[in-house]
Design an enzyme around this catalytic site. Structure first.
Site, mmCIF file in Angstrom:
data_model
loop_
_atom_site.group_PDB
_atom_site.id
_atom_site.type_symbol
_atom_site.label_atom_id
_atom_site.label_comp_id
_atom_site.label_asym_id
_atom_site.label_seq_id
_atom_site.Cartn_x
_atom_site.Cartn_y
_atom_site.Cartn_z
ATOM 1 N N SER A 191 0.858 -1.186 0.000
ATOM 2 C CA SER A 191 0.000 0.000 0.000
ATOM 3 C C SER A 191 0.896 1.237 0.000
ATOM 4 O O SER A 191 2.072 1.178 0.336
ATOM 5 C CB SER A 191 -0.911 0.000 1.223
ATOM 6 O OG SER A 191 -0.148 0.141 2.394
ATOM 7 N N ALA A 192 0.321 2.351 -0.371
ATOM 8 C CA ALA A 192 1.093 3.585 -0.453
ATOM 9 C C ALA A 192 1.692 3.971 0.898
ATOM 10 O O ALA A 192 2.770 4.548 0.956
ATOM 11 C CB ALA A 192 0.206 4.715 -0.981
ATOM 12 N N CYS A 193 1.004 3.616 1.982
ATOM 13 C CA CYS A 193 1.486 4.014 3.310
ATOM 14 C C CYS A 193 2.508 3.042 3.886
ATOM 15 O O CYS A 193 3.067 3.292 4.944
ATOM 16 C CB CYS A 193 0.318 4.190 4.267
ATOM 17 S SG CYS A 193 -0.679 2.718 4.476
ATOM 18 N N SER A 194 2.773 1.924 3.206
ATOM 19 C CA SER A 194 3.730 0.964 3.766
ATOM 20 C C SER A 194 4.778 0.534 2.756
ATOM 21 O O SER A 194 5.354 -0.534 2.878
ATOM 22 C CB SER A 194 2.989 -0.268 4.293
ATOM 23 O OG SER A 194 2.358 -0.945 3.238
#
Length: 156
Positions: free
Chosen positions: A83-86
């Site tokens: 994901s973009a946040c990880s």
């Protein structure tokens, strides 16, 4: 989470206009259909309709997403296995795990983001490259060989 997605969708529509959002949504749906019809043992993560217009998050059984990324990078296809946040984290997404997706399947996840500047021809090229890369990775996957020996005619 749902409120954030709705808010983002409204922002996209306000900034880019209804026609652009519709165009990107149609491209996304085309991408998803082509992947699901062309590559066995894959799963779309999340709802088909309740998602951001340019988002495609899909898992391919029997492969590692990071290995898939390397092969796609050779074809100049930008994607992510997280994901973009990880980004940068090699463990399976906590969101996919919370959705009940098995860890082995979650490890074969690919996230693609498309926008108004993309074309159907680019989608076709991307799908073909993903299909070839998944087939190549599965050729060397012990789990896949064992599965095919056990269920030689099973097509998901």
């Amino acid at each position: 989470m749902v409120k954030q997605l709705i808010h983002r969708a409204y922002l996209l529509r306000a900034v880019f206009g209804k026609e652009t959002v519709l165009f990107v949504t149609q491209l996304r749906d085309y991408l998803i259909r082509r992947l699901q019809r062309g590559i066995p043992y894959c799963r779309l993560n999340g709802s088909l309709t309740n998602r951001l217009p340019g988002n495609c998050n899909i898992s391919f059984q029997f492969i590692e997403g990071n290995e898939l990324l390397l092969l796609l990078d050779e074809k100049n296809i930008c994607a992510s296995a997280a994901s973009a946040c990880s980004t940068g984290d090699t463990s399976p997404s906590h969101v996919l795990t919370a959705m009940g997706i098995p860890e082995k399947l979650a490890r074969g996840t690919l996230r693609l983001t498309i926008g108004y500047q993309n074309t159907q021809e680019e989608i076709d090229y991307t799908v073909q490259c993903i299909k070839e890369a998944v087939e190549k990775l599965r050729e060397n996957a012990e789990d896949y060989r064992r599965y095919k020996e056990t269920f030689p005619c099973n097509i998901m």
